[in-house]
Design a protein around this motif. Sequence first.
Motif, short mmCIF file in Angstrom:
data_model
loop_
_atom_site.label_atom_id
_atom_site.label_comp_id
_atom_site.label_asym_id
_atom_site.label_seq_id
_atom_site.Cartn_x
_atom_site.Cartn_y
_atom_site.Cartn_z
N ASP B 221 0.83 -1.19 0.00
CA ASP B 221 0.00 0.00 0.00
C ASP B 221 0.87 1.25 0.00
O ASP B 221 1.72 1.44 0.87
CB ASP B 221 -0.90 -0.02 1.24
CG ASP B 221 -1.78 1.20 1.30
OD1 ASP B 221 -2.72 1.27 0.51
OD2 ASP B 221 -1.51 2.10 2.11
N ASP B 223 0.27 4.37 0.65
CA ASP B 223 0.14 5.31 1.78
C ASP B 223 0.93 4.81 2.98
O ASP B 223 1.61 5.58 3.65
CB ASP B 223 -1.32 5.46 2.18
CG ASP B 223 -2.14 5.88 1.00
OD1 ASP B 223 -1.60 6.60 0.14
OD2 ASP B 223 -3.30 5.47 0.91
N PHE B 227 3.91 6.76 4.94
CA PHE B 227 3.92 7.00 6.39
C PHE B 227 5.14 6.32 7.03
O PHE B 227 5.76 6.87 7.94
CB PHE B 227 2.64 6.48 7.03
CG PHE B 227 1.43 7.32 6.70
CD1 PHE B 227 1.46 8.70 6.86
CD2 PHE B 227 0.27 6.75 6.23
CE1 PHE B 227 0.37 9.48 6.55
CE2 PHE B 227 -0.84 7.52 5.91
CZ PHE B 227 -0.79 8.89 6.08
N GLN B 230 8.15 8.40 6.39
CA GLN B 230 8.07 9.63 7.18
C GLN B 230 8.40 9.36 8.64
O GLN B 230 9.08 10.15 9.29
CB GLN B 230 6.64 10.17 7.12
CG GLN B 230 6.44 11.26 6.10
CD GLN B 230 5.06 11.85 6.22
OE1 GLN B 230 4.07 11.12 6.24
NE2 GLN B 230 4.98 13.15 6.34
N ALA B 243 1.52 10.98 -5.71
CA ALA B 243 0.83 11.99 -4.92
C ALA B 243 1.60 12.28 -3.63
O ALA B 243 1.43 13.34 -3.02
CB ALA B 243 -0.58 11.53 -4.61
N SER B 244 2.44 11.34 -3.19
CA SER B 244 3.17 11.54 -1.94
C SER B 244 4.53 12.21 -2.15
O SER B 244 5.19 12.56 -1.18
CB SER B 244 3.40 10.19 -1.24
OG SER B 244 2.19 9.55 -1.01
N PRO B 246 5.52 15.18 -2.95
CA PRO B 246 5.78 16.48 -2.32
C PRO B 246 6.19 16.39 -0.85
O PRO B 246 6.94 17.23 -0.35
CB PRO B 246 4.45 17.22 -2.46
CG PRO B 246 3.79 16.58 -3.63
CD PRO B 246 4.20 15.15 -3.60
N ILE B 247 5.74 15.33 -0.15
CA ILE B 247 6.07 15.19 1.27
C ILE B 247 7.59 15.06 1.46
O ILE B 247 8.15 15.46 2.47
CB ILE B 247 5.39 13.95 1.88
CG1 ILE B 247 3.90 13.96 1.62
CG2 ILE B 247 5.70 13.81 3.35
CD1 ILE B 247 3.22 12.66 2.01
N LEU B 297 -0.83 13.23 -14.14
CA LEU B 297 -1.07 12.12 -13.22
C LEU B 297 0.23 11.51 -12.72
O LEU B 297 0.31 11.04 -11.59
CB LEU B 297 -1.95 11.06 -13.88
CG LEU B 297 -3.35 11.57 -14.21
CD1 LEU B 297 -4.16 10.53 -14.97
CD2 LEU B 297 -4.11 11.97 -12.95
N LYS B 299 2.94 13.31 -12.58
CA LYS B 299 3.68 14.48 -12.11
C LYS B 299 5.00 14.64 -12.85
O LYS B 299 6.02 15.05 -12.29
CB LYS B 299 3.99 14.37 -10.61
CG LYS B 299 2.76 14.21 -9.74
CD LYS B 299 2.75 15.26 -8.65
CE LYS B 299 1.53 15.18 -7.78
NZ LYS B 299 0.27 15.38 -8.48
N PRO B 369 -3.86 2.08 -12.14
CA PRO B 369 -5.20 2.58 -11.85
C PRO B 369 -5.41 4.01 -12.34
O PRO B 369 -6.50 4.36 -12.79
CB PRO B 369 -5.28 2.52 -10.32
CG PRO B 369 -4.27 1.52 -9.92
CD PRO B 369 -3.17 1.61 -10.92
N LEU B 370 -4.35 4.82 -12.30
CA LEU B 370 -4.47 6.19 -12.80
C LEU B 370 -4.74 6.18 -14.31
O LEU B 370 -5.60 6.90 -14.81
CB LEU B 370 -3.19 6.98 -12.52
CG LEU B 370 -2.86 7.27 -11.07
CD1 LEU B 370 -1.48 7.90 -10.95
CD2 LEU B 370 -3.88 8.22 -10.46
N GLU B 373 -8.37 5.06 -15.01
CA GLU B 373 -9.43 6.04 -14.78
C GLU B 373 -9.33 7.19 -15.77
O GLU B 373 -10.35 7.75 -16.19
CB GLU B 373 -9.39 6.55 -13.34
CG GLU B 373 -10.75 7.07 -12.92
CD GLU B 373 -10.92 7.29 -11.43
OE1 GLU B 373 -10.09 6.78 -10.65
OE2 GLU B 373 -11.88 7.97 -11.06
#
Lengths: 303, 512
Positions: B221, B223, B227, B230, B243-244, B246-247, B297, B299, B369-370, B373
Amino acid sequence: MSKRKNEDMNVRNTATKEYGKKVTVRVQKVKKSHIKQKLVFFTVLAVCLVILAVFSDHLCPYDPYAQDLSSALQAPSLAHPMGTDTYGRDMLSRVISGARASIFSTFILVAVISIFGTIVGVGCGYYGGIMDSVMMRISDVCLAFPGLVFAMAIAAILGGGIQNAIIALAVISWPKYSRIARSQTLALKNEPYIHAAILSGDSSLQIMLRHVFPNMLGPVLVTAMLDIGTMMMELAGLSFLGLGAQIPMAEWGSMMSSGRSMIQTYPWVVLSPGIAIFVSVVIFNLLGDTVRDYLDPKNREAF
Amino acid sequence: MKAKKILAMALAVGMTLGLTGVPTFADDKKTFVFGDTTFNAENEEADINPQNTYAGWACIRYGVGETLFRYSDTMEIEPWIAKEYENIDELTWKITLNDGVVFSNGRACDGEAVKECLEALVANHERAAGDLCIDTIEADGNTITIKTTEPKPALINYLSDPYGCIIDTQAGITDNGIVIGTGPYVATDLVTDDHLTLVKNENYWNGDVNVDEITVRTISDGDTLAFALQAGEINAAYGMAYASYPIFENEDFTFSSTATSRAFYAWMNFESPVTSDPAVRKAIAMGIDKESFVSVLLKGYGYPAVGAFPDTFSFGGQNLTTESYDPDGAKQVLEDAGWVDTDGDGIREKDGQKLVIRWLTYPSRQELPLLAESAQATLKEIGMDVQVNCTSDNNTIRKDPTLWDVYASAMVTAPTGDPQYFFTSCALDSSVSNNGHYHSDKLEELAAQMENEFDVDKRAELGIQMQQTVLDDNAYVFCSHLRMSMIMQSNVTGLVAHPCDYYELTADLDIN
């Protein structure tokens, strides 16, 4: 419980004796109008939600399914009050459009389980016998499993899709209603007026419809109202896990799921549907609570 | 009463300590934890046995196994376990091994050991057997002589595929798929879909190893992976969600990125009543917006694809032509072919058949998946109803051509730096993975020519012609190539993304 009630009554009687009847009446009036106000308030809010769901097609500022990659992941602004998602779709439009999927699915689900459960419960309670035993054992099986886990298993077998999620939750949720209906029926069927109805030649169906069913409407209705919030959460939960609504359908649970990786970077993508779920569940739960209070026999004498 | 209080306090303190865990102050051991989204059974990497489907990728990536030759940063063959090769004739290859190569258990990795390993490989691994066509292997000290049943110009490239990791077959393979290789790390524990524990190979033949213990955690996963990085539970991550990103774009973390030949592409099912229609395939090719897919999508971590290979290759996309994103053109193609929306629901029909595309894909490559969709929306505009089935069970489903129309997947198309691999693995009649049953006489003919062509430039020319054939049939729609990134804590060094995506944990890895 009843002992406490008696004590309350004693206190109230004493108070009446000491300070006069007027005081007691005033307190009850305040309580009554308070519940009524709450009822009206939450009903209005719930009706607003339903209107939002019914007219979602006309209320969406943008097409909730139209992708515009050039404006992907924009922060909330005047043009897009809830921002846009990965595919540049307007979040506000998707949340409004999702209201239809989430709220209507929940209504259908609650209607199906309460009607089916009640029919089964009344039938079992009234006739008893083998059918009663068989149905109650089936309901025992359903009640023995942790609800959502069982629903996940069924939804996984049936495959994705909001209809299948409704079926899965319906399969595990009806026994609650059949239990309530059955116990009420068992209590009612020995009432003198039922015997009188039998003696006067009413058919079983007539008795169940005219004499048993109306008398249990209150508890069933209250349970159904309280269930709306729970079922909404569970439907959203199944969609979140990918077992309910499928992409690209705008549904709050699946929207949260697809946006969860952005909770730190683009929080509006996950917070918008999250807040929508929170607000609607709170409204329906409080409405359910208020309806329960309203129908509570303890308060009934006050109206 | 007082005693009770003291007891309660002691219990509370005990529980608190128990919850927080007592930190292990050990020794000055260097430990490293690597989070990976793709080390799992779903990706056919259930363990690290290179002779088991694609598990060789795990074997080579995590530094357990090494191949005879390896790829340089420019995808050229360079020595590794072997120091040189000689192509004696069309069918005969002589390979000389480096002196002093030993397996992690101390056994010498000589010609005999390599022979045993390769013989076991072709016996156990269908894809390898088809690629290598080995007839006989002779071992003599540190040299082996391989004879093939037919000319195999790319033999050395194929031997550098992860399945070519040299393992000690005498030591065997444990039930959980642990093998003994020659790499800088030794696997001590493996639980599929959970973790792999590695320790330093004290006998490593090729230099010093810096890190004492490594845990590779399967974190499918995205996410959870973000985490974990991080929170410092892992030191580096492979497969982070875009999507992560930038963190981690700050001084605490470092990115290592490189262009790879991993392509995200859609396979057409030629058995399907819908995608067997050339007009539908052409419309799909014209209806996918590759540019926006990559720039928004992904980036920008990718390159829009034309053919199977990126522009960095001499036989790359710059030599090819294919359909570009043109929704209006796609609509016209469908109209002309008789696909018309007669009932006004926005979806076209022809002879009572709705233009429904069952789009099969899988979630472990987050781009897929991106892509699904995004394609769902752009293809809807031209009148196709794309029903996405994004499932980990894709490898079972795709074998049944009645269950899907388009299969979107990710694949390293030129892991060997040679164009032949892509075609032999999925586009020919003989390809194991040609689940959509694509057939082209022209392609078969060109493939047969390539089989016998030893000249690199001519192979490249054939590679271009073969890609163009596939593109003209719209048998595959290549959407993008990956710019692969690994994200690590800034104190990690020696973890470098490689264009072929094979080499991750090497002896150079260090943590300060």
